[in-house]
Scaffold this active site. Sequence first.
Site, short mmCIF file in Angstrom:
data_model
loop_
_atom_site.label_atom_id
_atom_site.label_comp_id
_atom_site.label_asym_id
_atom_site.label_seq_id
_atom_site.Cartn_x
_atom_site.Cartn_y
_atom_site.Cartn_z
N SER A 9 0.83 -1.21 0.00
CA SER A 9 0.00 0.00 0.00
C SER A 9 0.86 1.25 0.00
CB SER A 9 -0.94 0.01 1.21
OG SER A 9 -0.38 0.76 2.27
N LYS A 10 0.33 2.24 -0.69
CA LYS A 10 1.03 3.50 -0.80
C LYS A 10 1.18 4.13 0.58
CE LYS A 10 2.80 6.86 -3.12
NZ LYS A 10 4.22 6.72 -3.32
N ARG A 11 0.16 3.94 1.40
CA ARG A 11 0.18 4.53 2.74
C ARG A 11 1.37 4.03 3.55
NH1 ARG A 11 -3.60 2.82 6.12
NH2 ARG A 11 -4.62 1.77 4.40
N GLY B 134 4.09 3.38 2.37
CA GLY B 134 5.34 3.82 1.75
C GLY B 134 5.82 2.89 0.66
#
Length: 475
Positions: free
Chosen positions: A242-244, A246
């Site tokens: 996930s982008k969250r 990183g």
Amino acid sequence: MVRTRFAPSPTGSMHIGNLRTALYEYLIAKHNGGVFVLRIEDTDQNRLVDGAMNIILDTLKITGLTYDEGPNIGGNFGPYVQSERKHLYMPYAKELVDKKQAYYCFCTKEELESRNLHKYDRHCFNLSATEISEKLANNVPFVIRQLIPEGSTTFTDEIFGNITIEHAEIEDQILIKSDGMPTYNFANVVDDHTMEITHVVRGSEYLTSTPKYNLLYKAFGWEIPTYVHLPLMLNENGEKLSKRRGDASFQDLLDMGYLPQAIINYIAFLGWSSPDNREYFTLPELVEVFEIKNISKAPSLFDHKKLAWMNGEHIKKLPTEDFYQLALPTLKQAIKANFVDLAAIANIVQSRIAFLHEIPELVDFIDTLPNYETALFIHKKMKTDLEISQTALKAILPVYENLNESTWNNETLYNAAVECGKSLNLKNSQILWPIRTALSGKPSSPGGASELCELLGKPETIRRINIGIAKLGES
Ligand code: GLU
């Protein structure tokens, strides 16, 4: 005719999960001679991010996942954009109201909050026809909700098999919001039907929503598409990618120096395996072999090391001229000396790097010979020591001095060195290693002795051999 669609919401950067979905949709369509559609799902106007639409378009362009159709915009076509099709959805919702599969709901946000509901309580489902007409006539804001019947839905997914979900777990979801916009869930189904999508390919997080979609298809009497839900993607810590957290986006990977074609090749394997264990594929080659039956349901692991290896494979396979053009800015940055041929250097480094940013360190000896220690001349495997190196360099110096610039090429230089070594009773390595060391001043270099001589040219070669001899004389 197989028709697939990539249906991203323009909410930011292109995640690897999204790109994999796009790739698989593209491959499934193209493998079957079908059509790949791009549909921007922007009905949730609060989540929109400026520029996100361009990121989607650019990514598909850079990777070659070209979409095939869309509305005509000044001679060019589409993509389909849901907010531009807003008017289309309301009649479908009203049709469901007429069929008693959906109902108007006038509950305000405050009312819903005060009732503290886990799931909508069907308050408005119980309104009488008169109450509803009155509210509509008075322009009371409303949403339209899907009526989820009792029971359960069983459906078949191509990857996950048969799945049953109890309706008790599903809320009477909103189909049309109070601003008149459809919800993602509703627009998605109406569009998949009207765009005649045959295969719906998406992340497995949508598995549990699928019964809601199927109930809509059934209510309309539409054919349910083939579902292909893709396995989870995990990062190197075993967490959901996930982008969250990183994890890198497509753009991040480009910035790190990965080639688009290597990223695509790598991503293809995150959930799919090739029938013959081959690993290197171009996009057209993937189109050729990609089949749904080789998609797995086991979570796939994003492995940067493997991706880096893949990048090296793609760099090696680039046509020489393409690699030269790609590497040229890096080479120009790294090398200021005007006596070297950058194309020749490109040729030498191409097989030795996985990233363009590895070039400067490989070629740093070209502009300036490092101030190296004579210990570099000593190499057990090459059977060299200081004395042998000095003998070798002193012997090769006049040989190279006498060579004509017009025959100053790898082959001649190599043969001359080997000949010279023979006359001194030296093994090839015992003359080549000292030359290589004197020319590079480094323990390793791209290219052997004669390649470096050719690259640096006669005057610089002679200069560096003299420096080597001088250093060895001092030691
Ligand atoms: N707009 C959804 C998303 O971005 C699409 C899901 C689907 O493919 O149906 O995840």
